[in-house]
Scaffold this active site. Structure first.
Site, PDB file in Angstrom:
ATOM      1  N   ASP A 144       1.183  -1.120  -0.560  1.00 51.26           N
ATOM      2  CA  ASP A 144      -0.309   0.093   0.270  1.00 51.26           C
ATOM      3  C   ASP A 144       0.493   1.743   0.079  1.00 51.26           C
ATOM      4  OD1 ASP A 144      -0.465   1.878   2.962  1.00 51.26           O
ATOM      5  OD2 ASP A 144       1.100  -0.280   3.385  1.00 51.26           O
ATOM      6  N   CYS A 178      -7.473   3.420 -18.613  1.00 47.49           N
ATOM      7  CA  CYS A 178      -8.139   4.030 -17.644  1.00 47.49           C
ATOM      8  C   CYS A 178      -9.556   5.154 -18.033  1.00 47.49           C
ATOM      9  CB  CYS A 178      -7.236   4.271 -16.139  1.00 47.49           C
ATOM     10  SG  CYS A 178      -7.254   6.641 -17.031  1.00 47.49           S
TER      11      CYS A 178
END
Length: 374
Positions: A269, A309
């Site tokens: 992360d 995207c």
């Protein structure tokens, strides 16, 4: 039965990297995985629908320390838990707040019992113990909870790191005893020990004896050289169980993600993709693009020709530059969607290459195109 379990599906013959699935109460997570960070119960500027449909995230991370200070874990519990509060029906991992508390420096005091600190919001005094952290994380209702630990800075003296690591181990045992919702939430232990291999080995041994359902590697990527980080990480993961997930905390640059996976990590992360979006920077397959620069004023191309995207399908670099230069919120949102998707797509590709026993070749090609030197 643990709330969260790990299924190992394939080990790359070329590198030893792992391909697996983490099963959680809120869905399965294909690994290796990058987890977007939603510190204050939101991934900055993103809606849950965008995270699911555009970024294709299956797990996000939220921060115990920040949510404890505002709006308060009791309010979130009253709302039905963090999933309902933020309208996110997939998995959530909450960190323990250890990194945030210990980065406060002079604003905190560490004792065996816990940590006293001043709020960055109003200066009020607070105290977090392992038991209090478990109460907060149980209130939040995350699928994966992290034990309370101390993250030491780099470099630090051996004796201090040793004392800190041993305290973290004692705190892990207290966290395990205080965890009240084992059927719906799983508690992961955090390996500490700085860059000292004997301390890492001792930390792993003691935590594995406690039989956590997963293990994080903390205290790396805090300023030490990349080669040292990779060496200590490889040493640490070799001592962790094969049948439990492994999480490297706070790593999010493309090269560090690849290097982590090569050393047996399943989860990573970092705030990087949304943070650099706010500065007008995009991650692309050919390296970083600082889109606010004048060179993109009349650039009618996509941010990244290889990206799938929403941003790349619909907008030019010139338009995004205009938004960023005008301080328009949409510019930050479009860059955030792109950067987050870039990293989740990178992990999708990594998973395929592990299955094909081809990860080292993929790394070399990616590095060459991106502009990294190995």
């Amino acid at each position: 039965m643990e709330a969260v379990t790990y299924e190992l599906k394939h080990i790359c013959k070329q590198t030893g990297a792992r391909r697996g699935v983490i099963h959680t109460p809120h869905g399965d997570i294909e690994t290796p995985v990058f987890m977007p960070v939603g510190t204050q119960a939101t991934v900055k500027s993103m809606t849950p629908e965008e995270l699911k449909e555009e970024v294709k995230a299956h797990i996000i991370l939220s921060n115990t320390y920040h949510l404890y200070l505002r709006p308060g874990s009791k309010l979130i519990k009253e709302a039905g838990g963090l999933h309902k509060f933020m309208n996110w029906d997939r998995a959530i991992l909450t960190d323990s707040g250890g990194f945030q508390v210990f980065s406060l420096g002079d604003l905190r005091t560490i004792t065996e019992e816990g940590v006293e600190f001043k709020s960055y919001l109003d200066g009020s005094k607070h105290f977090l113990s392992p038991e209090k952290v478990m109460e907060i994380e149980n209130d939040l209702g995350s699928d994966i909870m992290m034990a309370f630990d101390e993250c030491v800075k780099y470099p630090s003296e051996y004796e201090y790191v040793k004392q800190s690591m041993e305290r973290t181990t004692r705190w892990a045992a207290r966290c395990k005893a205080a965890h009240k919702n084992t059927e719906k939430q799983s508690l992961f232990g955090i390996v500490q020990g700085g860059t000292y291999k004997d301390l890492r080995e001792k930390s792993v041994k003691d935590l594995v004896e406690m039989n956590f359902p997963g293990y994080a590697v903390g205290g790396l990527s805090v300023g030490e050289p990349k080669e040292l980080m990779c060496d200590v990480l490889r040493f640490t993961t070799q001592n962790l169980p094969e049948d439990k997930p492994r999480y490297l905390m706070g790593v999010g640059t493309p090269d560090y993600l690849i290097e982590a996976v090569l050393r047996g990590i399943d989860m990573c992360d970092c705030v990087l993709p949304t943070r650099i979006a706010r500065n007008g920077t995009a991650l692309t397959s050919h390296g970083k693009v600082v889109v606010r620069n004048a060179t993109y004023e009349k650039d009618w191309g996509k941010l990244d020709e290889e990206c799938d995207c929403y941003t790349c399908k619909n907008y030019t670099r010139a338009y995004i530059r205009h938004l960023v230069k005008s301080n328009e919120i949409l510019g930050i949102r479009l860059l955030s969607i792109h950067n987050l998707r870039f990293l989740t797509k990178l992990m999708e590709n990594i998973r395929k290459e592990i299955e094909n026993d081809n990860l080292l070749n993929f790394k070399n090609e990616f590095y060459k195109k991106y502009g990294y030197k190995d």
